[in-house]
Motif scaffolding. Structure first.
Motif, mmCIF file in Angstrom:
data_model
loop_
_atom_site.group_PDB
_atom_site.id
_atom_site.type_symbol
_atom_site.label_atom_id
_atom_site.label_comp_id
_atom_site.label_asym_id
_atom_site.label_seq_id
_atom_site.Cartn_x
_atom_site.Cartn_y
_atom_site.Cartn_z
ATOM 1 N N THR B 94 32.320 46.043 37.912
ATOM 2 C CA THR B 94 32.660 45.537 39.241
ATOM 3 C C THR B 94 33.739 46.435 39.839
ATOM 4 O O THR B 94 33.747 46.723 41.029
ATOM 5 C CB THR B 94 33.157 44.084 39.158
ATOM 6 N N ASP B 101 46.159 46.113 33.825
ATOM 7 C CA ASP B 101 45.182 45.037 33.614
ATOM 8 C C ASP B 101 45.503 44.282 32.332
ATOM 9 O O ASP B 101 45.889 44.877 31.324
ATOM 10 C CB ASP B 101 43.775 45.626 33.448
ATOM 11 N N LEU B 103 43.206 42.146 30.087
ATOM 12 C CA LEU B 103 41.767 41.897 30.017
ATOM 13 C C LEU B 103 41.402 40.983 28.859
ATOM 14 O O LEU B 103 41.874 41.160 27.729
ATOM 15 C CB LEU B 103 41.022 43.225 29.866
ATOM 16 N N THR B 106 34.796 37.798 26.706
ATOM 17 C CA THR B 106 33.992 36.696 26.191
ATOM 18 C C THR B 106 32.680 37.287 25.671
ATOM 19 O O THR B 106 31.908 37.868 26.434
ATOM 20 C CB THR B 106 33.703 35.668 27.297
ATOM 21 N N GLU B 126 31.726 40.049 28.362
ATOM 22 C CA GLU B 126 32.141 39.932 29.773
ATOM 23 C C GLU B 126 33.654 40.104 29.818
ATOM 24 O O GLU B 126 34.387 39.341 29.175
ATOM 25 C CB GLU B 126 31.787 38.546 30.318
ATOM 26 N N HIS B 128 37.117 40.059 31.891
ATOM 27 C CA HIS B 128 37.767 39.522 33.091
ATOM 28 C C HIS B 128 39.253 39.872 33.079
ATOM 29 O O HIS B 128 39.841 40.022 32.014
ATOM 30 C CB HIS B 128 37.601 37.995 33.152
ATOM 31 N N ASP B 129 39.822 39.972 34.281
ATOM 32 C CA ASP B 129 41.261 40.236 34.365
ATOM 33 C C ASP B 129 42.025 38.918 34.373
ATOM 34 O O ASP B 129 41.436 37.830 34.257
ATOM 35 C CB ASP B 129 41.583 41.119 35.577
ATOM 36 N N GLY B 132 41.040 36.119 36.438
ATOM 37 C CA GLY B 132 39.714 35.558 36.177
ATOM 38 C C GLY B 132 38.593 36.305 36.873
ATOM 39 O O GLY B 132 37.438 35.877 36.844
ATOM 40 N N GLU B 133 38.932 37.431 37.510
ATOM 41 C CA GLU B 133 37.917 38.217 38.212
ATOM 42 C C GLU B 133 37.169 39.120 37.226
ATOM 43 O O GLU B 133 37.774 39.710 36.328
ATOM 44 C CB GLU B 133 38.577 39.099 39.289
ATOM 45 N N HIS B 134 35.865 39.252 37.467
ATOM 46 C CA HIS B 134 35.059 40.113 36.603
ATOM 47 C C HIS B 134 35.423 41.587 36.804
ATOM 48 O O HIS B 134 35.575 42.045 37.930
ATOM 49 C CB HIS B 134 33.571 39.913 36.922
ATOM 50 N N VAL B 135 35.576 42.314 35.705
ATOM 51 C CA VAL B 135 35.870 43.749 35.781
ATOM 52 C C VAL B 135 34.661 44.555 35.324
ATOM 53 O O VAL B 135 34.196 45.456 36.021
ATOM 54 C CB VAL B 135 37.120 44.101 34.929
ATOM 55 N N THR B 137 31.033 44.412 32.410
ATOM 56 C CA THR B 137 30.267 43.809 31.319
ATOM 57 C C THR B 137 29.795 44.942 30.420
ATOM 58 O O THR B 137 29.330 45.973 30.909
ATOM 59 C CB THR B 137 29.057 43.027 31.863
#
Lengths: 142, 150
Positions: B94, B101, B103, B106, B126, B128-129, B132-135, B137
């Motif tokens: 993303t 970061d 990170l 999951t 997955e 996330h930062d 909770g935003e996706h960085v 996968t």
């Protein structure tokens, strides 16, 4: 995100500048430390041979890191890479001599996609053998 | 021995945050001999629109693979790690990973296959930062080679 290559300026089949990356045992020791991957197949010849390998081999992730440089050096901003995937098909065998091994990487535009993105297909070989398969990156251009 | 198919879809708890440091990124970039200034020079990174230096595309593997240890070392799954080789690796971003970061990963088992006695395990991580935003996968395919006969 600031790619220095414009979407309008590339076509399917456009070739990216090819590069050659040397790999010695010292390179692998350094990569092991930086990446935290201390698997002895990447630095211990005796161990590598015991598990059936011809010699010490490079980390697959090292080869993956080098191959994408054909894309990131071309586009300027590494943040322009949207997707990147490879299959590890053959190991890069790294002998304990002054020369080590080399990884040769070329790339070309395979498809123009939506949102100013293109798919680049990469070819990586070492000692004449293809070491990565299905090696593809999606990159956002300007 | 074939791995238990009932593990497909299992998701492991998110990892404690990994804090990405500028000097760790520099160390990694130097190890792959990548002189792109976006990895080491904050001003150069900012000129490209990034708030801080960014990490090379494959840097995050060290974080996702450590997280995948939860799967690999799950005694209930029973993977023979001594026979494992890395089959495929893929990332979908993303945004690039950058210094500062924090990170969390999951990990989920996406697929388990058995082919000619080899166990093939697909793990999705997955990332996330802290917000909770996706960085990014990461998909990692591991192949546990069949044990030799006798």
């Amino acid at each position: 995100m600031t790619a220095k290559i414009a979407y309008a300026d590339v076509e399917v089949g456009t070739e990216l500048p090819a590069q050659t990356f040397p790999v010695t045992r010292a390179t692998l020791v350094r990569y092991a430390g930086a990446s935290g991957d201390f698997n002895p197949i990447h630095w211990n010849e005796k161990f590598a041979k015991e598990v059936g390998l011809p010699d010490v081999i490079a980390h697959g992730m090292f080869t993956m890191a080098e191959a994408i440089r054909v894309v990131t050096d071309w586009v300027g901003d590494p943040g322009a890479v949207v997707e990147y995937g490879v299959r590890f098909t053959k190991p890069v065998v790294v002998p304990n001599d002054d020369e080590g091994a080399t990884i040769e990487v070329s790339g070309k535009i395979a498809a123009k996609l939506d949102d100013n993105t293109v798919r680049v297909d990469l070819t990586a070989t070492s000692a004449g053998q293809k070491v990565l398969g299905m090696s593809r990156a999606v990159v956002r251009l300007a | 021995m074939a791995l238990d198919q009932s593990f497909v879809g299992r998701t492991y708890p998110p990892t404690d945050p990994y804090e990405v440091g500028r000097e760790k990124i520099r160390e990694f970039a130097e190890a792959v001999r990548d002189a792109n200034p976006a990895y080491t020079d904050v001003e150069a990174a900012k000129a490209l629109g990034h708030p801080d230096v960014i990490a090379p595309p494959t840097f995050v593997f060290a974080i996702t693979f450590t997280a995948a240890g939860q799967v690999i070392e799950d005694p209930q799954l029973g993977l023979d790690y001594s026979r494992v080789v890395h089959g495929d690796q893929k990332f979908a971003y993303t945004r690039p990973v950058r210094a500062g970061d924090r990170l969390s990963v999951t990990s989920t088992i996406e697929a388990i296959k058995s082919l000619a006695g080899n166990d093939i395990l697909d793990i999705r991580g997955e990332v996330h930062d802290e917000a909770g935003e996706h960085v990014v996968t990461a998909w990692t395919k591991l192949v546990a080679r069949a044990a030799e006969e006798g």
